[in-house]
Structures are given as structure tokens and as C-alpha cells.
Design a protein around this motif. Sequence first.
Motif, PDB file in Angstrom:
ATOM      1  N   ASP A   1       0.822  -1.212   0.000  1.00 24.73           N
ATOM      2  CA  ASP A   1       0.000   0.000   0.000  1.00 24.73           C
ATOM      3  C   ASP A   1       0.852   1.257   0.000  1.00 24.73           C
ATOM      4  OD1 ASP A   1      -2.297  -1.519  -0.035  1.00 24.73           O
ATOM      5  OD2 ASP A   1      -2.630  -1.374   2.139  1.00 24.73           O
ATOM      6  N   ARG A   2       1.911   1.253   0.802  1.00 22.44           N
ATOM      7  CA  ARG A   2       2.781   2.431   0.893  1.00 22.44           C
ATOM      8  C   ARG A   2       3.526   2.672  -0.419  1.00 22.44           C
ATOM      9  NH1 ARG A   2       4.496   1.658   5.943  1.00 22.44           N
ATOM     10  NH2 ARG A   2       2.732   2.822   6.670  1.00 22.44           N
TER      11      ARG A   2
ATOM     12  N   GLN B   1       1.261   4.016  -3.010  1.00 22.61           N
ATOM     13  CA  GLN B   1       0.955   5.420  -2.754  1.00 22.61           C
ATOM     14  C   GLN B   1       2.127   6.333  -3.127  1.00 22.61           C
ATOM     15  OE1 GLN B   1       0.240   6.164   1.382  1.00 22.61           O
ATOM     16  NE2 GLN B   1      -0.132   8.334   1.109  1.00 22.61           N
ATOM     17  N   TRP B   2       3.340   5.966  -2.720  1.00 21.34           N
ATOM     18  CA  TRP B   2       4.516   6.817  -2.926  1.00 21.34           C
ATOM     19  C   TRP B   2       5.158   6.628  -4.281  1.00 21.34           C
ATOM     20  CZ3 TRP B   2       7.212   5.581   2.347  1.00 21.34           C
ATOM     21  CH2 TRP B   2       6.491   6.169   3.380  1.00 21.34           C
TER      22      TRP B   2
END
Length: 99
Positions: free
Chosen positions: A43-44, A47-48
Motif C-alpha cells: 500500500d505504501r 501510494q509513494w
Amino acid sequence: MLLAIATAGNTLGAMTTLGFGALAEKGYSRWRLAEKSRIAAVDRVRQWGMPALLFSWLPVVGDAFCFAAGWLGFPILRSIAAILIGKLARYAVVVYIFG
């Protein structure tokens, strides 16, 4: 010389983890990743994006970022470049402080 060897060795290890992530993607859905840390890393990184790989040197989460990038199908050469830059920066700071 120490900077080059440490960076190369650590980058090769991260490339292995990236490859494992790419292989895992073929057989596992997001929900079958099992470990919460891996799901959080996916997920991170989603996102990034690619800049997350600049932090692949971080303890614990760095390997998860590499795995997630492979699982998400990030471009290999750009991923390796981001990993290399992050690890080089880390070891450059270590060499500066202790060298």
C-alpha cells in the motif's frame, strides 16, 4: 572501495527481494500476501511510487518496499536505479561519519 562494495552487495540483495516480489505476484493476490507488513508495504509503495525505493536501506521496511515494488510490477531498471541511489546515499553518510 568500501563504499562501492557495500553499496553493490546491499543492492544485489535488494534486487533479489525485488525478484521474489515479482515472482510472488504471479501466484498471490494482495490478500494472500499473509503478513500485515507486506500488505502495508504494498500500500505504501503504491501510494509513494518509485521514490519509496530510495528508502530501501531502512531496517525492517526496506526489504518490504523492494518486495512490494516487484509485486506491483515496477520497471526493473528504474527500480534498481532508485534502490542503488538510496543505498549509495546511506553508505556515503556512514563513510563520511566514520571514515
